[in-house]
Design an enzyme around this catalytic site. Structure first.
Site, PDB file in Angstrom:
ATOM      1  CE  LYS A   1     156.280  46.105  29.438  1.00 17.95           C
ATOM      2  NZ  LYS A   1     157.112  46.095  30.638  1.00 17.95           N
TER       3      LYS A   1
ATOM      4  CD  GLN B   1     157.217  47.225  34.140  1.00 19.32           C
ATOM      5  OE1 GLN B   1     156.601  46.634  33.261  1.00 19.32           O
ATOM      6  NE2 GLN B   1     158.298  47.940  33.883  1.00 19.32           N
TER       7      GLN B   1
ATOM      8  CG  ASP C   1     161.226  41.411  31.082  1.00 16.90           C
ATOM      9  OD1 ASP C   1     161.145  42.039  30.018  1.00 16.90           O
ATOM     10  OD2 ASP C   1     160.900  41.885  32.198  1.00 16.90           O
TER      11      ASP C   1
END
Ligand code: NAP
Length: 285
Positions: A53, A97, A120
């Site tokens: 990322k 994460q 997300d």
């Protein structure tokens, strides 16, 4: 006859090309998309995802911050960091994460992320907007699945799509997005009876179960589109999908490989979401 391969790598490159163009236009207006990634603990796979990322941000000219925190970070400290990032002007998107260490309540952390920075797409408000068909930041992997199908030139309207797997991060949102594209959707899961028979009715079969090579040719109607979301690490270190690619490609229509199918699309859609969040943040969308 061997099927056409849908390359997520190639589609990803195309999308990243157009994102790069938009980033240049934004830069001319003094706007740089900013992504903050928060990683707690030492999970090796998570460290790889976060590095990827970070690299994608660097390649596209985004501002990025990675907060690598020790495994014993308290929930209160993590929530305080999320709150700081929610208020930080240089940050348009926040990604925590997953999975988090067991002592931290994942739901509490996801719910603490500002809805308009939730790149997300896991915040309950974004999930709710997806369900009712309102504009929202879409979860990256499901959005990537739809984008791959569309860019392969496959129309979903009126097609029968069968989704195997009903998780909150893949199966459920994929089924909602397929309905949004006017497909007729059937969901299968671990308690589904006669799953092969149902799967064989699919014009489009999307598989997200986390079982290496589980779906063989007996689940696939000749010519059906097959999208394999699975990413399973085998004992020999190789990556395998949930679909037995070698046997299925002999009967299916267009099919995604693993690696190189859905995988590359996930980070690309994260970059797309961050761009969208940046444009909204600066009143440009
Ligand atoms: P998950 O949360 O474990 O959910 C798995 C789903 O599959 C559950 O709904 C489960 O049913 C169902 N299932 C399990 N075994 C089954 C079987 N034998 N027959 C029918 N259904 C079965 O997994 P996930 O997070 O959705 O991930 C699925 C796969 O996608 C994994 O391989 C994961 O690594 C991969 N993935 C890839 C990406 C990417 O970027 N490409 C992103 C996310 C996930 P129940 O609900 O009945 O238990």
């Amino acid at each position: 006859m061997t099927a056409t391969i849908i390359s997520g790598k190639q589609v990803s490159e195309e999308i990243r090309g157009s994102i790069a163009g938009e980033v240049k236009e934004l830069a001319a207006k003094g706007v740089v998309p900013g992504l903050a990634v928060v990683l707690v603990g030492e999970d090796p796979a998570s460290h790889v995802y976060v590095r990827n990322k970070e690299k994608a941000c660097h390649d596209l000219g985004y501002y990025s911050e990675v907060h690598r925190l020790p495994a014993d970070t308290s929930q209160a400290d993590l929530l305080a960091l999320v709150d700081k990032l929610n208020h930080q002007d240089s940050i348009d998107g926040i990604l925590v994460q997953l999975p988090l260490p067991k002592h931290i309540d994942e739901k509490a952390v996801i719910n603490a992320i500002a809805v308009d920075k939730d790149v997300d797409g896991f915040h309950p408000v974004n999930v709710g907007n997806l369900v009712i068909g309102d504009d929202s930041l879409l979860p990256c992997t499901p959005a990537g699945v739809i984008e791959l199908i569309k860019r392969a030139g496959i129309s979903l309207s009126g097609k029968h799509a069968v989704v195997i797997g009903r998780s909150n991060i893949v199966g459920k949102p994929v089924s909602l997005l397929l309905q949004r594209e006017n497909a007729t959707v059937t969901m299968c899961h671990s308690r589904t009876a006669n799953m092969a028979e149902i799967a064989r009715q699919a014009d489009v079969l999307v598989v997200a179960i986390g079982r290496a090579n589980f779906i063989d040719a007996s689940y696939v109607k000749p010519g059906a589109v097959v999208i394999d979301v699975g990413m399973n690490r085998l004992e020999n270190g190789k990556l395998a999908g949930d679909v037995d690619f070698e046997s299925v490609k002999e009967v299916s229509g267009p099919i995604t490989p693993v690696p190189g199918g859905v995988g590359p699309m996930t980070i690309t859609m994260l970059m797309q979401n961050t761009l969208t969040a940046a444009k909204r943040h600066h009143g440009l969308a």
